[in-house]
Design an enzyme around this catalytic site. Structure first.
Site, short mmCIF file in Angstrom:
data_model
loop_
_atom_site.label_atom_id
_atom_site.label_comp_id
_atom_site.label_asym_id
_atom_site.label_seq_id
_atom_site.Cartn_x
_atom_site.Cartn_y
_atom_site.Cartn_z
N ARG A 152 -1.78 3.50 1.04
CA ARG A 152 -0.47 3.72 1.68
C ARG A 152 -0.25 5.22 1.99
NH1 ARG A 152 -1.08 -1.11 1.56
NH2 ARG A 152 0.49 -2.68 1.07
N SER A 206 7.53 -4.12 0.75
CA SER A 206 7.51 -3.47 -0.58
C SER A 206 8.26 -2.14 -0.47
CB SER A 206 6.08 -3.16 -1.02
OG SER A 206 5.31 -4.33 -1.08
N GLU A 255 7.59 3.57 -1.00
CA GLU A 255 6.62 3.40 0.08
C GLU A 255 7.34 3.57 1.41
OE1 GLU A 255 5.47 0.00 2.49
OE2 GLU A 255 4.00 -0.38 0.90
P1 FAD Z 1 8.58 2.38 11.55
O1 FAD Z 1 9.36 1.79 10.44
O2 FAD Z 1 9.19 2.44 12.89
O3 FAD Z 1 8.11 3.83 11.13
C1 FAD Z 1 7.52 4.09 9.87
C2 FAD Z 1 7.23 5.58 9.75
O4 FAD Z 1 6.25 5.98 10.71
C3 FAD Z 1 8.47 6.46 10.05
O5 FAD Z 1 8.39 7.59 9.24
C4 FAD Z 1 8.30 6.81 11.52
O6 FAD Z 1 8.96 8.03 11.84
C5 FAD Z 1 6.79 6.93 11.64
N1 FAD Z 1 6.27 6.53 12.94
C6 FAD Z 1 6.50 5.37 13.61
N2 FAD Z 1 5.80 5.33 14.75
C7 FAD Z 1 5.10 6.49 14.81
C8 FAD Z 1 4.18 7.05 15.77
N3 FAD Z 1 3.85 6.40 16.88
N4 FAD Z 1 3.67 8.28 15.51
C9 FAD Z 1 4.02 8.96 14.39
N5 FAD Z 1 4.87 8.48 13.46
C10 FAD Z 1 5.40 7.26 13.67
N6 FAD Z 1 3.01 -2.68 5.11
C11 FAD Z 1 1.75 -2.81 4.65
O7 FAD Z 1 0.99 -1.83 4.63
N7 FAD Z 1 1.30 -3.99 4.19
C12 FAD Z 1 2.05 -5.11 4.18
O8 FAD Z 1 1.59 -6.18 3.76
C13 FAD Z 1 3.38 -5.01 4.68
N8 FAD Z 1 4.20 -6.08 4.66
C14 FAD Z 1 5.48 -5.97 5.12
C15 FAD Z 1 6.30 -7.11 5.09
C16 FAD Z 1 7.60 -7.05 5.57
C17 FAD Z 1 8.46 -8.29 5.54
C18 FAD Z 1 8.10 -5.82 6.08
C19 FAD Z 1 9.49 -5.76 6.64
C20 FAD Z 1 7.29 -4.68 6.09
C21 FAD Z 1 5.98 -4.74 5.60
N9 FAD Z 1 5.12 -3.62 5.58
C22 FAD Z 1 3.84 -3.75 5.14
C23 FAD Z 1 5.62 -2.30 6.03
C24 FAD Z 1 5.54 -2.09 7.56
O9 FAD Z 1 5.42 -3.30 8.23
C25 FAD Z 1 4.40 -1.18 7.95
O10 FAD Z 1 4.50 0.06 7.29
C26 FAD Z 1 4.35 -0.94 9.47
O11 FAD Z 1 3.17 -0.26 9.83
C27 FAD Z 1 5.55 -0.13 9.96
O12 FAD Z 1 5.51 -0.13 11.37
P2 FAD Z 1 6.80 0.22 12.21
O13 FAD Z 1 6.38 0.35 13.63
O14 FAD Z 1 7.88 -0.74 11.93
O15 FAD Z 1 7.15 1.64 11.62
N1 EPU Z 2 4.56 -9.97 -9.79
C1 EPU Z 2 5.50 -10.14 -10.78
N2 EPU Z 2 6.67 -10.74 -10.44
C2 EPU Z 2 6.94 -11.17 -9.19
C3 EPU Z 2 6.00 -10.97 -8.17
C4 EPU Z 2 4.80 -10.36 -8.50
O1 EPU Z 2 5.28 -9.79 -11.94
O2 EPU Z 2 8.04 -11.69 -8.98
C5 EPU Z 2 3.28 -9.32 -10.16
C6 EPU Z 2 2.20 -10.36 -10.44
O3 EPU Z 2 1.41 -9.85 -11.50
C7 EPU Z 2 1.39 -10.37 -9.15
C8 EPU Z 2 1.49 -8.91 -8.75
O4 EPU Z 2 2.82 -8.52 -9.09
O5 EPU Z 2 0.07 -10.76 -9.35
C9 EPU Z 2 1.20 -8.60 -7.29
O6 EPU Z 2 2.14 -9.30 -6.47
P1 EPU Z 2 1.79 -9.62 -4.93
O7 EPU Z 2 0.49 -10.34 -4.85
O8 EPU Z 2 2.99 -10.26 -4.34
O9 EPU Z 2 1.51 -8.22 -4.26
P2 EPU Z 2 2.21 -6.78 -4.40
O10 EPU Z 2 1.31 -5.90 -5.20
O11 EPU Z 2 3.62 -6.90 -4.83
C10 EPU Z 2 0.99 -5.72 -2.35
C11 EPU Z 2 1.44 -4.86 -1.20
C12 EPU Z 2 1.97 -5.74 -0.09
C13 EPU Z 2 0.84 -6.66 0.39
C14 EPU Z 2 0.38 -7.51 -0.80
C15 EPU Z 2 -0.84 -8.35 -0.45
C16 EPU Z 2 2.07 -2.71 -2.08
C17 EPU Z 2 3.18 -1.78 -2.44
N3 EPU Z 2 2.43 -3.91 -1.63
O12 EPU Z 2 2.17 -6.32 -2.86
O13 EPU Z 2 2.36 -4.91 1.00
O14 EPU Z 2 1.28 -7.51 1.44
O15 EPU Z 2 0.03 -6.67 -1.92
O16 EPU Z 2 -1.96 -7.52 -0.29
O17 EPU Z 2 0.90 -2.34 -2.20
C18 EPU Z 2 4.15 -3.65 1.92
O18 EPU Z 2 3.43 -2.66 1.83
O19 EPU Z 2 5.30 -3.60 2.43
C19 EPU Z 2 3.67 -4.95 1.46
C20 EPU Z 2 4.40 -6.08 1.51
#
Ligand code: FAD
Ligand code: EPU
Length: 339
Positions: A164, A239, A335
């Site tokens: 991240r 997250s 994050e």
């Molecule tokens: P924004 O929110 O618009 O911007 C994020 C940051 O990047 C800001 O600081 C912004 O200023 C900057 N930025 C945006 N565009 C640019 C650009 N073109 N150049 C320079 N800077 C820029 N993330 C994960 O890694 N893994 C996941 O599994 C994951 N799951 C998610 C699930 C949900 C339901 C949600 C809501 C979010 C999740 N995210 C996850 C976080 C998010 O989707 C990612 O970080 C995504 O890449 C953000 O993209 P965005 O275009 O919405 O960024």
């Molecule tokens: N857990 C709990 N309680 C809960 C849920 C989860 O204790 O209610 C514990 C369990 O031990 C479980 C562990 O947390 O095994 C991990 O949970 P999960 O598999 O849901 O994944 P996460 O670590 O919470 C990360 C990323 C996600 C990504 C998933 C799958 C980060 C900060 N988050 O979540 O990314 O989708 O793994 O790879 O690394 C995001 O970045 O926004 C995001 C959603």
């Protein structure tokens, strides 16, 4: 060049928070962006760049100029026997890019299916899920320097990707706008990444005749939809905190008191602890404070039940940080990008 004044950013962030951008403009190509940067420089406006708004917490009105990336286009720019290089505009929706690559049977992005947001923000935090990060298929990116409008190319090494993390969140924070990203994807036979989390068991439930990148994508989508709230229904930014990484020695001492603490060993004698577990153990799972709270299924996701302010969400985040610090001595790091 069209610049609007006092624009609500509610439709532009997945928390659904209302703050106002003093000035707001979208751009669809590098020249438009450079012209907006020149204008902002003349006006001495600070700059803020938004993609899909799925990784920001907006706690206050945004002064200066908010730029909305709308650079589109996905093309294969080069290939050899094994790989194809795909260039995507930073304003493309991330999941649309994933679907485009799956349609062509090019492997590498399938585990990253359904992550919200645009292509341009993906390198910001080296998006990752289900055992894959973009650094695994990343080739290079193009970005425009905010201060000068100069175009620069960044290699994999130059981006300094980590969990991240990237150089754009540290040394180069607020200095570049990413305009295009190039990925190196595998042609058939593609490598399957199925060892992480519930992918194997979900694939087994799908009763497949043959494993494919399309099936992995479907499995990932199924898992994500079962765990994570849809921002269209419930405001959130995924997250909110990163999973903390601590020294192995520290983990072993905590384990004496918490023998069930989940953990994932890393290189360099470090251990990753799931923040969701720490938050749940601290009594914050599914807890609601006013219009904010932690999600009932996944406490690492902070939610806006409707009508919350960014400041309220940030206050909740700080309360959770304090509770986890108190119980485990571990400092949770956001994050999400807090504005
Ligand atoms: P924004 O929110 O618009 O911007 C994020 C940051 O990047 C800001 O600081 C912004 O200023 C900057 N930025 C945006 N565009 C640019 C650009 N073109 N150049 C320079 N800077 C820029 N993330 C994960 O890694 N893994 C996941 O599994 C994951 N799951 C998610 C699930 C949900 C339901 C949600 C809501 C979010 C999740 N995210 C996850 C976080 C998010 O989707 C990612 O970080 C995504 O890449 C953000 O993209 P965005 O275009 O919405 O960024
Ligand atoms: N857990 C709990 N309680 C809960 C849920 C989860 O204790 O209610 C514990 C369990 O031990 C479980 C562990 O947390 O095994 C991990 O949970 P999960 O598999 O849901 O994944 P996460 O670590 O919470 C990360 C990323 C996600 C990504 C998933 C799958 C980060 C900060 N988050 O979540 O990314 O989708 O793994 O790879 O690394 C995001 O970045 O926004 C995001 C959603």
């Amino acid at each position: 060049m069209s610049i609007q004044q006092q624009v609500s950013l509610r439709p532009f962030n997945t928390f659904g928070l209302h703050v106002e951008a003093e000035n707001f403009a979208a751009f669809t190509n590098v020249e438009e962006l450079q012209s907006l940067l020149r204008h902002a420089k003349e006006k001495k406006w600070p700059l803020f760049i938004l993609g899909g708004g799925s990784n920001v917490l907006l706690t206050q009105d945004v002064p200066g100029l908010t730029l909305h990336n709308q650079i589109k286009g996905i093309t294969a720019i080069k290939e050899d026997d094994r790989y194809v290089w795909v260039k995507a505009g930073a304003g493309e929706v991330w999941h649309d890019l994933v679907l485009w690559t799956l349609d062509r049977n090019w492997g590498g992005l399938e585990n990253l299916s359904l992550i919200p947001g645009y292509v341009g923000a993906a390198p910001m935090q080296n998006i990752g899920a289900y055992g894959v990060e973009i650094k695994d298929t990343f080739d290079h990116l193009e970005a425009v320097e905010m201060a000068t409008g100069a175009v620069r190319s960044f290699s994999l090494e130059a981006c300094q990707f980590g969990y991240r993390e990237s150089v754009f969140k540290h040394e180069l924070k607020g200095q570049y706008i990413i305009t295009h990203v190039v990925f190196r994807l595998e042609k058939e036979p593609t490598t399957f990444h199925t060892s992480y989390g519930a992918i194997q068991s979900t694939l087994a439930d799908m009763a497949l005749t043959e494993l494919s990148i399309q099936a992995i994508s479907k499995a990932v989508i199924r898992i994500r939809q079962s765990k994570l709230p849809d921002p269209k229904v419930l405001g959130n930014a995924g997250s909110f905190f990163k999973n903390p990484v601590i020294a192995d020695s520290r983990f072993r001492s905590l384990q004496k008191n918490y023998p069930d603490m989940p953990h994932y060993p890393l290189p360099d004698e470090e251990v990753k602890i799931p923040a969701a577990w720490l938050i749940e153990q601290s009594g914050w799972k599914g807890k609601r404070v006013g219009a904010t709270g932690t999600h009932v299924k996944q406490p690492l996701v902070l939610v806006n039940y409707g009508g919350a302010t960014g400041a309220e969400v940030w206050q909740l985040a700080q309360q959770i940080q304090a509770a986890v610090k108190d119980a485990f001595g571990i400092q949770l790091e956001p994050e999400v990008n807090v504005w």
